[in-house]
Design an enzyme around this catalytic site. Structure first.
Site, PDB file in Angstrom:
ATOM      1  N   CYS A 248       2.027  -3.130  -1.937  1.00  0.00           N
ATOM      2  CA  CYS A 248       1.727  -4.092  -0.867  1.00  0.00           C
ATOM      3  C   CYS A 248       0.506  -4.896  -1.292  1.00  0.00           C
ATOM      4  O   CYS A 248       0.175  -4.948  -2.485  1.00  0.00           O
ATOM      5  CB  CYS A 248       1.553  -3.396   0.474  1.00  0.00           C
ATOM      6  SG  CYS A 248       0.162  -2.248   0.571  1.00  0.00           S
TER       7      CYS A 248
ATOM      8  N   ASN B  95      -2.938  -2.013  -0.481  1.00  0.00           N
ATOM      9  CA  ASN B  95      -2.692  -0.591  -0.806  1.00  0.00           C
ATOM     10  C   ASN B  95      -3.457   0.361   0.123  1.00  0.00           C
ATOM     11  O   ASN B  95      -3.856   1.451  -0.288  1.00  0.00           O
ATOM     12  CB  ASN B  95      -2.990  -0.286  -2.281  1.00  0.00           C
ATOM     13  CG  ASN B  95      -2.451   1.058  -2.779  1.00  0.00           C
ATOM     14  OD1 ASN B  95      -3.040   1.689  -3.646  1.00  0.00           O
ATOM     15  ND2 ASN B  95      -1.345   1.517  -2.225  1.00  0.00           N
TER      16      ASN B  95
ATOM     17  N   CYS C 189      -2.420   0.147   3.829  1.00  0.00           N
ATOM     18  CA  CYS C 189      -1.597   0.277   5.045  1.00  0.00           C
ATOM     19  C   CYS C 189      -0.134   0.611   4.717  1.00  0.00           C
ATOM     20  O   CYS C 189       0.307   1.743   4.909  1.00  0.00           O
ATOM     21  CB  CYS C 189      -1.646  -0.997   5.879  1.00  0.00           C
ATOM     22  SG  CYS C 189      -3.291  -1.395   6.523  1.00  0.00           S
ATOM     23  N   ARG C 190       0.625  -0.365   4.234  1.00  0.00           N
ATOM     24  CA  ARG C 190       2.076  -0.193   4.098  1.00  0.00           C
ATOM     25  C   ARG C 190       2.499   0.643   2.899  1.00  0.00           C
ATOM     26  O   ARG C 190       3.297   1.584   3.048  1.00  0.00           O
ATOM     27  CB  ARG C 190       2.750  -1.578   4.026  1.00  0.00           C
ATOM     28  CG  ARG C 190       2.631  -2.375   5.306  1.00  0.00           C
ATOM     29  CD  ARG C 190       3.001  -3.837   5.083  1.00  0.00           C
ATOM     30  NE  ARG C 190       2.051  -4.502   4.196  1.00  0.00           N
ATOM     31  CZ  ARG C 190       2.169  -5.737   3.740  1.00  0.00           C
ATOM     32  NH1 ARG C 190       3.237  -6.441   4.053  1.00  0.00           N
ATOM     33  NH2 ARG C 190       1.242  -6.256   2.954  1.00  0.00           N
ATOM     34  N   SER C 191       2.002   0.313   1.703  1.00  0.00           N
ATOM     35  CA  SER C 191       2.521   1.040   0.533  1.00  0.00           C
ATOM     36  C   SER C 191       2.073   2.499   0.469  1.00  0.00           C
ATOM     37  O   SER C 191       2.877   3.352   0.058  1.00  0.00           O
ATOM     38  CB  SER C 191       2.260   0.288  -0.777  1.00  0.00           C
ATOM     39  OG  SER C 191       0.896   0.128  -1.029  1.00  0.00           O
TER      40      SER C 191
ATOM     41  N   ASP D 105       2.657  -6.780   8.279  1.00  0.00           N
ATOM     42  CA  ASP D 105       1.419  -6.160   7.809  1.00  0.00           C
ATOM     43  C   ASP D 105       0.593  -5.660   8.996  1.00  0.00           C
ATOM     44  O   ASP D 105       0.030  -6.456   9.751  1.00  0.00           O
ATOM     45  CB  ASP D 105       0.619  -7.180   6.995  1.00  0.00           C
ATOM     46  CG  ASP D 105      -0.493  -6.503   6.211  1.00  0.00           C
ATOM     47  OD1 ASP D 105      -0.911  -5.392   6.613  1.00  0.00           O
ATOM     48  OD2 ASP D 105      -0.925  -7.069   5.208  1.00  0.00           O
TER      49      ASP D 105
HETATM   50  P1  4NP Z   1      -1.558  -3.633   3.254  1.00  0.00           P
HETATM   51  O1  4NP Z   1      -2.466  -4.338   4.365  1.00  0.00           O
HETATM   52  O2  4NP Z   1      -1.204  -4.705   2.246  1.00  0.00           O
HETATM   53  O3  4NP Z   1      -0.370  -3.150   3.996  1.00  0.00           O
HETATM   54  O4  4NP Z   1      -2.406  -2.522   2.666  1.00  0.00           O
HETATM   55  C1  4NP Z   1      -3.644  -5.054   4.046  1.00  0.00           C
HETATM   56  C2  4NP Z   1      -4.825  -4.381   3.889  1.00  0.00           C
HETATM   57  C3  4NP Z   1      -5.988  -5.093   3.618  1.00  0.00           C
HETATM   58  C4  4NP Z   1      -5.939  -6.463   3.512  1.00  0.00           C
HETATM   59  C5  4NP Z   1      -4.747  -7.144   3.659  1.00  0.00           C
HETATM   60  C6  4NP Z   1      -3.599  -6.428   3.924  1.00  0.00           C
HETATM   61  N1  4NP Z   1      -7.142  -7.204   3.276  1.00  0.00           N
HETATM   62  O5  4NP Z   1      -7.089  -8.448   3.272  1.00  0.00           O
HETATM   63  O6  4NP Z   1      -8.188  -6.588   3.025  1.00  0.00           O
END
Ligand code: 4NP
Length: 164
Positions: free
Chosen positions: A8, A11, A13-15, A124
């Site tokens: 994702c 790294n 939340c989703r993955s 997300d």
């Molecule tokens: P993820 O979510 O891609 O599902 O881990 C996010 C976590 C952090 C950020 C963006 C998306 N960020 O911009 O810090």
């Protein structure tokens, strides 16, 4: 050994959620010595960090282990993975930028495997706050992914789509 990588943006939340859910399914099938699972982000902001609290909470609520989940960034060596699963379309584009488009046959979106998902992007939860919704989508995708891997690698118990 079959190597599976979930990717994702951050790294956190989703993955890592997909990594933990998929590891638990792999363990249920007794395949943990055959299928290796990891996750990574296309961005580097959270390298070394544990998953977001929302991801930790939903995993714990569903009795899924959160141990060993530490954010890292993808790199070109990740082309060694057999299955590289993006959470959304922009992740997929960024993965191919890093790995090279010659690897595109092993890169796909998790929700490509979930027929009823109209939108093939996992939303997300870092921005939506809805970790429940993501958990449901990720769980469906991971079940179908494990079935696909079992069929493609001739493991017993895999079911071709449409077979009873
Ligand atoms: P993820 O979510 O891609 O599902 O881990 C996010 C976590 C952090 C950020 C963006 C998306 N960020 O911009 O810090």
């Amino acid at each position: 050994m079959i190597n599976v990588l979930f990717v994702c943006l951050g790294n956190i939340c989703r993955s890592p959620m997909a990594e933990a859910v998929f590891k638990s399914l792999v363990k249920e099938k007794g395949l943990e010595n055959t299928i290796k699972v990891d996750s990574a982000g296309t961005g580097n902001w959270h390298v070394g960090n544990p998953p977001h609290e929302g991801t930790q909470e939903i995993l714990q609520k569903n009795n899924i282990s959160t141990t060993g989940l530490t954010a890292r960034q993808i790199n070109e060596n990740d082309s060694n993975y057999n299955y590289i699963i993006a959470m959304d379309e922009s992740n997929k584009e960024n993965i191919l930028d890093v790995l090279g488009s010659r690897h595109q046959e092993k890169v796909f979106q998790l929700l490509d495997l979930v027929e009823e998902a109209v939108d093939k992007n996992v939303p997300d939860p870092y921005f939506t706050g809805n970790f429940e919704e993501v958990f449901e989508l990720v769980t469906k995708g991971c079940n179908n992914l494990l079935n696909k891997i079992m069929v493609e690698n001739n493991f017993e118990g895999g079911q071709r789509y449409g077979e009873k």
